[in-house]
Design a protein around this motif. Structure first.
Motif, PDB file in Angstrom:
ATOM      1  N   ARG A  85       0.831  -1.197   0.000  1.00 30.21           N
ATOM      2  CA  ARG A  85       0.000   0.000   0.000  1.00 30.21           C
ATOM      3  C   ARG A  85       0.870   1.254   0.000  1.00 30.21           C
ATOM      4  NH1 ARG A  85      -2.266   2.762   4.862  1.00 30.21           N
ATOM      5  NH2 ARG A  85      -4.049   4.006   4.188  1.00 30.21           N
ATOM      6  N   PRO A  86       0.633   2.190  -0.931  1.00 31.93           N
ATOM      7  CA  PRO A  86       1.401   3.439  -0.934  1.00 31.93           C
ATOM      8  C   PRO A  86       1.104   4.271   0.318  1.00 31.93           C
ATOM      9  CG  PRO A  86       0.137   3.183  -2.980  1.00 31.93           C
ATOM     10  CD  PRO A  86      -0.314   2.121  -2.031  1.00 31.93           C
ATOM     11  N   ASN A  87       2.140   4.762   0.936  1.00 32.34           N
ATOM     12  CA  ASN A  87       2.015   5.374   2.244  1.00 32.34           C
ATOM     13  C   ASN A  87       3.114   6.422   2.408  1.00 32.34           C
ATOM     14  OD1 ASN A  87       2.552   5.204   5.405  1.00 32.34           O
ATOM     15  ND2 ASN A  87       0.594   4.192   5.091  1.00 32.34           N
ATOM     16  N   VAL A  88       2.857   7.416   3.249  1.00 34.62           N
ATOM     17  CA  VAL A  88       3.876   8.395   3.615  1.00 34.62           C
ATOM     18  C   VAL A  88       4.025   8.399   5.132  1.00 34.62           C
ATOM     19  CG1 VAL A  88       3.639   9.910   1.609  1.00 34.62           C
ATOM     20  CG2 VAL A  88       2.157  10.261   3.609  1.00 34.62           C
ATOM     21  N   GLY A  89       5.224   8.727   5.583  1.00 37.02           N
ATOM     22  CA  GLY A  89       5.495   8.887   7.001  1.00 37.02           C
ATOM     23  C   GLY A  89       6.096  10.258   7.235  1.00 37.02           C
ATOM     24  N   VAL A  90       5.889  10.777   8.448  1.00 37.69           N
ATOM     25  CA  VAL A  90       6.371  12.112   8.782  1.00 37.69           C
ATOM     26  C   VAL A  90       7.102  12.087  10.116  1.00 37.69           C
ATOM     27  CG1 VAL A  90       5.697  14.475   9.363  1.00 37.69           C
ATOM     28  CG2 VAL A  90       4.482  13.251   7.542  1.00 37.69           C
ATOM     29  N   GLY A 127       0.395   7.602   6.893  1.00 38.06           N
ATOM     30  CA  GLY A 127      -0.901   7.280   6.330  1.00 38.06           C
ATOM     31  C   GLY A 127      -0.849   7.069   4.837  1.00 38.06           C
ATOM     32  N   GLY A 128      -1.954   6.613   4.308  1.00 32.34           N
ATOM     33  CA  GLY A 128      -2.050   6.260   2.907  1.00 32.34           C
ATOM     34  C   GLY A 128      -2.017   7.455   1.976  1.00 32.34           C
ATOM     35  N   VAL A 129      -1.630   7.166   0.751  1.00 28.94           N
ATOM     36  CA  VAL A 129      -1.592   8.163  -0.313  1.00 28.94           C
ATOM     37  C   VAL A 129      -2.830   7.950  -1.181  1.00 28.94           C
ATOM     38  CG1 VAL A 129      -0.290   9.012  -2.300  1.00 28.94           C
ATOM     39  CG2 VAL A 129       0.925   8.156  -0.281  1.00 28.94           C
ATOM     40  N   ASP A 130      -3.613   8.996  -1.368  1.00 30.65           N
ATOM     41  CA  ASP A 130      -4.797   8.910  -2.216  1.00 30.65           C
ATOM     42  C   ASP A 130      -4.389   8.810  -3.684  1.00 30.65           C
ATOM     43  OD1 ASP A 130      -6.387   9.176   0.068  1.00 30.65           O
ATOM     44  OD2 ASP A 130      -6.578  11.347  -0.165  1.00 30.65           O
ATOM     45  N   ALA A 131      -5.237   8.194  -4.492  1.00 30.56           N
ATOM     46  CA  ALA A 131      -4.964   8.048  -5.927  1.00 30.56           C
ATOM     47  C   ALA A 131      -4.674   9.418  -6.542  1.00 30.56           C
ATOM     48  CB  ALA A 131      -6.149   7.387  -6.628  1.00 30.56           C
ATOM     49  N   ALA A 157       1.863  13.848   2.684  1.00 25.70           N
ATOM     50  CA  ALA A 157       2.552  13.972   3.970  1.00 25.70           C
ATOM     51  C   ALA A 157       1.987  15.146   4.774  1.00 25.70           C
ATOM     52  CB  ALA A 157       4.057  14.135   3.754  1.00 25.70           C
ATOM     53  N   ARG A 158       1.786  16.277   4.130  1.00 23.22           N
ATOM     54  CA  ARG A 158       1.220  17.438   4.832  1.00 23.22           C
ATOM     55  C   ARG A 158      -0.212  17.153   5.296  1.00 23.22           C
ATOM     56  NH1 ARG A 158       4.088  21.931   5.224  1.00 23.22           N
ATOM     57  NH2 ARG A 158       5.851  22.315   3.839  1.00 23.22           N
ATOM     58  N   ARG A 159      -0.996  16.468   4.461  1.00 28.16           N
ATOM     59  CA  ARG A 159      -2.373  16.129   4.833  1.00 28.16           C
ATOM     60  C   ARG A 159      -2.387  15.191   6.038  1.00 28.16           C
ATOM     61  NH1 ARG A 159      -4.746  11.726   3.969  1.00 28.16           N
ATOM     62  NH2 ARG A 159      -3.499  11.102   2.140  1.00 28.16           N
ATOM     63  N   GLU A 160      -1.570  14.143   5.994  1.00 27.14           N
ATOM     64  CA  GLU A 160      -1.530  13.196   7.114  1.00 27.14           C
ATOM     65  C   GLU A 160      -1.069  13.882   8.395  1.00 27.14           C
ATOM     66  OE1 GLU A 160      -2.592  10.137   7.601  1.00 27.14           O
ATOM     67  OE2 GLU A 160      -3.301   9.880   5.554  1.00 27.14           O
ATOM     68  N   LEU A 161      -0.061  14.740   8.297  1.00 22.96           N
ATOM     69  CA  LEU A 161       0.418  15.465   9.469  1.00 22.96           C
ATOM     70  C   LEU A 161      -0.709  16.300  10.069  1.00 22.96           C
ATOM     71  CD1 LEU A 161       2.797  16.251  11.321  1.00 22.96           C
ATOM     72  CD2 LEU A 161       3.311  18.085   9.689  1.00 22.96           C
ATOM     73  N   ALA A 162      -1.446  17.014   9.226  1.00 25.19           N
ATOM     74  CA  ALA A 162      -2.550  17.853   9.717  1.00 25.19           C
ATOM     75  C   ALA A 162      -3.670  17.005  10.299  1.00 25.19           C
ATOM     76  CB  ALA A 162      -3.073  18.737   8.589  1.00 25.19           C
ATOM     77  N   GLN A 207       3.246  -2.242   3.553  1.00 31.56           N
ATOM     78  CA  GLN A 207       3.198  -0.853   3.108  1.00 31.56           C
ATOM     79  C   GLN A 207       4.538  -0.447   2.511  1.00 31.56           C
ATOM     80  OE1 GLN A 207       0.053   1.552   4.927  1.00 31.56           O
ATOM     81  NE2 GLN A 207       1.010   1.007   6.870  1.00 31.56           N
ATOM     82  N   ARG A 208       4.472   0.410   1.489  1.00 31.43           N
ATOM     83  CA  ARG A 208       5.661   1.050   0.932  1.00 31.43           C
ATOM     84  C   ARG A 208       5.547   2.522   1.289  1.00 31.43           C
ATOM     85  NH1 ARG A 208       4.145   2.122  -5.341  1.00 31.43           N
ATOM     86  NH2 ARG A 208       2.007   1.400  -5.160  1.00 31.43           N
ATOM     87  N   GLN A 209       6.642   3.075   1.776  1.00 33.41           N
ATOM     88  CA  GLN A 209       6.598   4.422   2.330  1.00 33.41           C
ATOM     89  C   GLN A 209       7.731   5.293   1.819  1.00 33.41           C
ATOM     90  OE1 GLN A 209       6.873   3.173   6.506  1.00 33.41           O
ATOM     91  NE2 GLN A 209       4.769   3.873   6.765  1.00 33.41           N
ATOM     92  N   VAL A 210       7.397   6.562   1.644  1.00 40.34           N
ATOM     93  CA  VAL A 210       8.388   7.625   1.529  1.00 40.34           C
ATOM     94  C   VAL A 210       8.210   8.456   2.787  1.00 40.34           C
ATOM     95  CG1 VAL A 210       9.125   9.685   0.280  1.00 40.34           C
ATOM     96  CG2 VAL A 210       8.432   7.638  -0.980  1.00 40.34           C
ATOM     97  N   TRP A 211       9.311   8.775   3.444  1.00 36.34           N
ATOM     98  CA  TRP A 211       9.278   9.521   4.701  1.00 36.34           C
ATOM     99  C   TRP A 211       9.747  10.950   4.482  1.00 36.34           C
ATOM    100  CZ3 TRP A 211       7.754   8.126   9.640  1.00 36.34           C
ATOM    101  CH2 TRP A 211       7.267   6.817   9.751  1.00 36.34           C
ATOM    102  N   PHE A 212       9.113  11.873   5.200  1.00 35.05           N
ATOM    103  CA  PHE A 212       9.429  13.290   5.127  1.00 35.05           C
ATOM    104  C   PHE A 212       9.794  13.808   6.508  1.00 35.05           C
ATOM    105  CE2 PHE A 212       6.811  12.354   1.518  1.00 35.05           C
ATOM    106  CZ  PHE A 212       7.360  13.112   0.499  1.00 35.05           C
ATOM    107  N   ALA A 213      10.785  14.676   6.563  1.00 31.43           N
ATOM    108  CA  ALA A 213      11.161  15.363   7.800  1.00 31.43           C
ATOM    109  C   ALA A 213      10.683  16.808   7.693  1.00 31.43           C
ATOM    110  CB  ALA A 213      12.675  15.331   7.993  1.00 31.43           C
ATOM    111  N   PHE A 214       9.994  17.268   8.736  1.00 36.48           N
ATOM    112  CA  PHE A 214       9.530  18.645   8.834  1.00 36.48           C
ATOM    113  C   PHE A 214      10.010  19.246  10.137  1.00 36.48           C
ATOM    114  CE2 PHE A 214       6.252  16.836   6.057  1.00 36.48           C
ATOM    115  CZ  PHE A 214       6.084  17.832   5.106  1.00 36.48           C
ATOM    116  N   ARG A 215      10.236  20.565  10.138  1.00 37.88           N
ATOM    117  CA  ARG A 215      10.498  21.304  11.374  1.00 37.88           C
ATOM    118  C   ARG A 215       9.195  21.959  11.792  1.00 37.88           C
ATOM    119  NH1 ARG A 215      13.845  25.162   9.758  1.00 37.88           N
ATOM    120  NH2 ARG A 215      12.094  26.582   9.500  1.00 37.88           N
TER     121      ARG A 215
END
Length: 158
Positions: A9-14, A42-46, A54-59, A97-105
């Motif tokens: 499942r396509p997914n992002v992490g923060v 969380g998942g990535v929408d089509a 990533a920003r949506r999941e964080l919010a 799940q397959r994930q791309v991770w993002f770092a935010f300040r």
């Protein structure tokens, strides 16, 4: 990871970094310890762009919108769901799940953090902790992915 990713499942992490280098950890709602803390994901929408996801999941999961992008992991990181995994994702045919991770300040005030921002909370508590601490508190089947994330984002921890 290379190879066929269609079963994941396509997914992002923060990883949300406090300006002092600590990271945001959330305790999964209705999940017994000791391995019940994690980073937002969380998942990535089509058709959704990964950074937008990533920003949506964080919010949705934390209420945080005041955040500056610091970096991201290269390529996809994957993990498999264990055979006894509870939840609907394996039932829907996903191997993991397959994930791309993002770092935010985090650039806001702590009052911005709202676990009920999206209605059904993903987390029931949160705290700031050390980046490496995540390895000790995350569910074991996600630990190899978290090890890669900790290596990728180590420099942001100060």
């Amino acid at each position: 990871m290379s190879g066929d990713l269609s079963a994941y499942r396509p997914n992002v992490g923060v990883v949300l970094f406090h300006p002092d280098g600590r990271v945001w950890l959330g305790r999964r709602n209705n999940t017994p310890g000791p391995y019940n803390w994690q980073f937002p994901q969380g998942g990535v929408d089509a058709g959704e762009d990964l950074i937008q996801a990533a920003r949506r999941e964080l919010a949705e999961e934390t209420g945080v919108t005041s955040a500056t992008l610091l970096g991201r992991t290269d390529g996809w990181l994957t993990y498999d769901f264990p055979p006894d995994h509870q939840g609907g994702k394996p039932a829907r045919g996903w191997k993991g799940q397959r994930q791309v991770w993002f770092a935010f300040r985090f650039d806001g005030e702590e009052a911005e953090i709202d676990l009920m921002a999206h209605g059904e909370p993903e987390f029931d508590a949160w705290r700031w902790g050390k980046l490496s601490e995540a390895l000790e508190v995350v569910v074991p089947f996600k630990r190899p992915t978290y090890e890669a994330v900790v290596r990728a984002f180590h420099d942001f921890a100060g």
